[in-house]
Structure formats: C-alpha cells, structure tokens
Design a protein around this motif. Structure first.
Motif, PDB file in Angstrom:
ATOM      1  N   LYS A  16     -12.614   9.553  -3.658  1.00  0.00           N
ATOM      2  CA  LYS A  16     -13.680  10.463  -3.219  1.00  0.00           C
ATOM      3  C   LYS A  16     -13.697  10.614  -1.700  1.00  0.00           C
ATOM      4  CE  LYS A  16     -18.709  10.988  -3.221  1.00  0.00           C
ATOM      5  NZ  LYS A  16     -19.989  10.401  -3.648  1.00  0.00           N
ATOM      6  N   HIS A  17     -13.467   9.520  -0.986  1.00  0.00           N
ATOM      7  CA  HIS A  17     -13.568   9.533   0.468  1.00  0.00           C
ATOM      8  C   HIS A  17     -12.215   9.653   1.172  1.00  0.00           C
ATOM      9  CE1 HIS A  17     -17.855   8.698   0.414  1.00  0.00           C
ATOM     10  NE2 HIS A  17     -17.610   7.799  -0.539  1.00  0.00           N
ATOM     11  N   GLY A  18     -11.144   9.727   0.382  1.00  0.00           N
ATOM     12  CA  GLY A  18      -9.825   9.867   0.972  1.00  0.00           C
ATOM     13  C   GLY A  18      -9.386   8.631   1.749  1.00  0.00           C
ATOM     14  N   THR A  19      -9.828   7.454   1.306  1.00  0.00           N
ATOM     15  CA  THR A  19      -9.539   6.221   2.029  1.00  0.00           C
ATOM     16  C   THR A  19      -8.571   5.292   1.302  1.00  0.00           C
ATOM     17  OG1 THR A  19     -11.526   5.231   1.057  1.00  0.00           O
ATOM     18  CG2 THR A  19     -11.765   6.237   3.244  1.00  0.00           C
ATOM     19  N   ARG A  20      -7.917   5.786   0.264  1.00  0.00           N
ATOM     20  CA  ARG A  20      -7.037   4.935  -0.530  1.00  0.00           C
ATOM     21  C   ARG A  20      -5.927   4.307   0.322  1.00  0.00           C
ATOM     22  NH1 ARG A  20      -5.964   3.615  -5.444  1.00  0.00           N
ATOM     23  NH2 ARG A  20      -7.466   5.089  -6.284  1.00  0.00           N
ATOM     24  N   THR A  21      -5.271   5.089   1.158  1.00  0.00           N
ATOM     25  CA  THR A  21      -4.154   4.566   1.951  1.00  0.00           C
ATOM     26  C   THR A  21      -4.614   3.434   2.856  1.00  0.00           C
ATOM     27  OG1 THR A  21      -3.024   6.693   1.877  1.00  0.00           O
ATOM     28  CG2 THR A  21      -2.346   5.166   3.603  1.00  0.00           C
ATOM     29  N   ILE A  22      -5.708   3.619   3.558  1.00  0.00           N
ATOM     30  CA  ILE A  22      -6.190   2.584   4.475  1.00  0.00           C
ATOM     31  C   ILE A  22      -6.713   1.372   3.698  1.00  0.00           C
ATOM     32  CG2 ILE A  22      -8.549   3.474   4.783  1.00  0.00           C
ATOM     33  CD1 ILE A  22      -6.413   2.013   7.586  1.00  0.00           C
ATOM     34  N   ALA A  23      -7.354   1.601   2.574  1.00  0.00           N
ATOM     35  CA  ALA A  23      -7.859   0.488   1.768  1.00  0.00           C
ATOM     36  C   ALA A  23      -6.709  -0.347   1.219  1.00  0.00           C
ATOM     37  CB  ALA A  23      -8.740   1.013   0.630  1.00  0.00           C
ATOM     38  N   GLU A  24      -5.689   0.304   0.712  1.00  0.00           N
ATOM     39  CA  GLU A  24      -4.537  -0.428   0.190  1.00  0.00           C
ATOM     40  C   GLU A  24      -3.792  -1.141   1.314  1.00  0.00           C
ATOM     41  OE1 GLU A  24      -2.444   2.493  -2.134  1.00  0.00           O
ATOM     42  OE2 GLU A  24      -3.773   2.196  -3.857  1.00  0.00           O
ATOM     43  N   SER A  25      -3.711  -0.511   2.481  1.00  0.00           N
ATOM     44  CA  SER A  25      -3.077  -1.149   3.636  1.00  0.00           C
ATOM     45  C   SER A  25      -3.839  -2.400   4.052  1.00  0.00           C
ATOM     46  CB  SER A  25      -2.994  -0.184   4.815  1.00  0.00           C
ATOM     47  OG  SER A  25      -2.146   0.892   4.504  1.00  0.00           O
ATOM     48  N   TYR A  26      -5.157  -2.310   4.043  1.00  0.00           N
ATOM     49  CA  TYR A  26      -5.989  -3.478   4.370  1.00  0.00           C
ATOM     50  C   TYR A  26      -5.713  -4.625   3.397  1.00  0.00           C
ATOM     51  CZ  TYR A  26      -9.961  -6.605   4.563  1.00  0.00           C
ATOM     52  OH  TYR A  26     -10.731  -7.728   4.626  1.00  0.00           O
ATOM     53  N   LEU A  27      -5.697  -4.330   2.105  1.00  0.00           N
ATOM     54  CA  LEU A  27      -5.432  -5.384   1.123  1.00  0.00           C
ATOM     55  C   LEU A  27      -4.051  -5.987   1.315  1.00  0.00           C
ATOM     56  CD1 LEU A  27      -6.958  -4.094  -2.227  1.00  0.00           C
ATOM     57  CD2 LEU A  27      -7.866  -5.759  -0.629  1.00  0.00           C
ATOM     58  N   ASN A  28      -3.045  -5.150   1.570  1.00  0.00           N
ATOM     59  CA  ASN A  28      -1.698  -5.668   1.812  1.00  0.00           C
ATOM     60  C   ASN A  28      -1.683  -6.574   3.031  1.00  0.00           C
ATOM     61  OD1 ASN A  28      -0.561  -4.393  -0.408  1.00  0.00           O
ATOM     62  ND2 ASN A  28      -0.088  -2.548   0.752  1.00  0.00           N
ATOM     63  N   TYR A  29      -2.384  -6.180   4.089  1.00  0.00           N
ATOM     64  CA  TYR A  29      -2.445  -7.013   5.299  1.00  0.00           C
ATOM     65  C   TYR A  29      -3.209  -8.304   5.019  1.00  0.00           C
ATOM     66  CZ  TYR A  29      -3.388  -8.738   9.930  1.00  0.00           C
ATOM     67  OH  TYR A  29      -3.479  -9.553  11.033  1.00  0.00           O
ATOM     68  N   LEU A  30      -4.321  -8.211   4.317  1.00  0.00           N
ATOM     69  CA  LEU A  30      -5.140  -9.379   4.024  1.00  0.00           C
ATOM     70  C   LEU A  30      -4.329 -10.464   3.340  1.00  0.00           C
ATOM     71  CD1 LEU A  30      -8.004 -10.640   3.994  1.00  0.00           C
ATOM     72  CD2 LEU A  30      -8.337  -9.530   1.791  1.00  0.00           C
ATOM     73  N   TYR A  31      -3.444 -10.087   2.443  1.00  0.00           N
ATOM     74  CA  TYR A  31      -2.645 -11.052   1.699  1.00  0.00           C
ATOM     75  C   TYR A  31      -1.288 -11.344   2.342  1.00  0.00           C
ATOM     76  CZ  TYR A  31      -6.142 -10.727  -1.922  1.00  0.00           C
ATOM     77  OH  TYR A  31      -7.319 -10.783  -2.614  1.00  0.00           O
ATOM     78  N   SER A  32      -1.033 -10.775   3.510  1.00  0.00           N
ATOM     79  CA  SER A  32       0.220 -11.055   4.221  1.00  0.00           C
ATOM     80  C   SER A  32       0.104 -12.393   4.944  1.00  0.00           C
ATOM     81  CB  SER A  32       0.513  -9.954   5.244  1.00  0.00           C
ATOM     82  OG  SER A  32      -0.398 -10.053   6.346  1.00  0.00           O
ATOM     83  N   CYS A  47      -5.018 -18.250   0.798  1.00  0.00           N
ATOM     84  CA  CYS A  47      -4.651 -18.202  -0.616  1.00  0.00           C
ATOM     85  C   CYS A  47      -3.135 -18.232  -0.795  1.00  0.00           C
ATOM     86  CB  CYS A  47      -5.265 -16.978  -1.291  1.00  0.00           C
ATOM     87  SG  CYS A  47      -4.685 -15.415  -0.629  1.00  0.00           S
ATOM     88  N   LEU A  48      -2.403 -18.250   0.320  1.00  0.00           N
ATOM     89  CA  LEU A  48      -0.951 -18.385   0.257  1.00  0.00           C
ATOM     90  C   LEU A  48      -0.614 -19.865   0.402  1.00  0.00           C
ATOM     91  CD1 LEU A  48       0.243 -15.439   2.542  1.00  0.00           C
ATOM     92  CD2 LEU A  48       0.136 -15.510   0.044  1.00  0.00           C
ATOM     93  N   ALA A  49       0.086 -20.424  -0.571  1.00  0.00           N
ATOM     94  CA  ALA A  49       0.356 -21.865  -0.600  1.00  0.00           C
ATOM     95  C   ALA A  49       1.048 -22.343   0.668  1.00  0.00           C
ATOM     96  CB  ALA A  49       1.183 -22.216  -1.833  1.00  0.00           C
ATOM     97  N   PHE A  50       2.049 -21.607   1.153  1.00  0.00           N
ATOM     98  CA  PHE A  50       2.791 -22.091   2.322  1.00  0.00           C
ATOM     99  C   PHE A  50       1.948 -22.048   3.592  1.00  0.00           C
ATOM    100  CE2 PHE A  50       3.868 -17.602   2.074  1.00  0.00           C
ATOM    101  CZ  PHE A  50       3.865 -17.173   3.399  1.00  0.00           C
ATOM    102  N   VAL A  51       0.979 -21.157   3.680  1.00  0.00           N
ATOM    103  CA  VAL A  51       0.059 -21.146   4.822  1.00  0.00           C
ATOM    104  C   VAL A  51      -0.975 -22.256   4.645  1.00  0.00           C
ATOM    105  CG1 VAL A  51      -1.638 -19.803   6.118  1.00  0.00           C
ATOM    106  CG2 VAL A  51       0.429 -18.687   5.244  1.00  0.00           C
ATOM    107  N   ALA A  52      -1.487 -22.430   3.449  1.00  0.00           N
ATOM    108  CA  ALA A  52      -2.468 -23.485   3.169  1.00  0.00           C
ATOM    109  C   ALA A  52      -1.897 -24.860   3.497  1.00  0.00           C
ATOM    110  CB  ALA A  52      -2.927 -23.417   1.721  1.00  0.00           C
ATOM    111  N   ILE A  53      -0.648 -25.104   3.126  1.00  0.00           N
ATOM    112  CA  ILE A  53      -0.012 -26.393   3.403  1.00  0.00           C
ATOM    113  C   ILE A  53       0.080 -26.631   4.911  1.00  0.00           C
ATOM    114  CG2 ILE A  53       2.204 -27.623   3.281  1.00  0.00           C
ATOM    115  CD1 ILE A  53       2.491 -26.364   0.436  1.00  0.00           C
TER     116      ILE A  53
END
Length: 100
Positions: A16-32, A47-53
C-alpha cells in the motif's frame, strides 16, 4: 528471530505504501553479520550463532523454554493466565487493592 523480537514485512502495508523494497532491505540488514554486530553494541543478543559466540562473555547463558514446556501450550496459557479472572487479572486486582 531478531534480537529485538519478531519482525516481518506486512504485505498489505508494504504494498500500500510502496515500502516493500526498503522493508525487505532492512530485514536483510538486520540479520546480516553487520546488523547483528550493531545489535550487540546496543546490547541485544545476536541471533547469528557465530556472532553470539564472539560475544558470549557479555551475555549469560539462558535456559530457554517454550509455552508447551512450561504452560502446556499457548491455548492453555492464554486461558489460564489472560482470560477473564485469569492469573493476570488476579495479580492486577491485588495490586490495585494495596494502599500506595
């Protein structure tokens, strides 16, 4: 899961707001790795095991559990604790009855 809790792109809102690209980019970055390193700096668990360790000394080990393990499942937990007159209501009533 994100260190800050569950996150998601809500299809109807993003479209609806045309924000899919930025929202998906945010999620990809969040889990990087970079996003998780930033989370640890503020201080959320990764939540990444190698970063948590890498930061294990900053965060004590937690014993995790599920609603099934402790409460017999979500249906039972919601009924017992959050339905009318459940334990939440009982605790709230006790709190409001105590003098301040």
């Amino acid at each position: 899961m994100s260190p800050m809790g569950p996150v998601a792109v809500v299809d109807q809102v993003a479209d609806k707001h045309g924000t899919r690209t930025i929202a998906e980019s945010y999620l990809n970055y969040l889990y990087s790795e970079e996003g998780q390193e930033l989370a640890v700096a503020h201080p959320y668990r990764s939540c990444l095991a190698f970063v948590a360790i890498k930061y294990a000394t900053q965060f004590p080990i937690l014993e995790l559990f599920t609603a099934e393990d402790l409460f017999g499942g979500w249906t039972h937990a919601l009924h017992t604790h959050f339905a009318d007159d459940g334990t939440f209501d009982q605790m709230y009533q006790l709190r409001t009855q105590q003098p301040r």
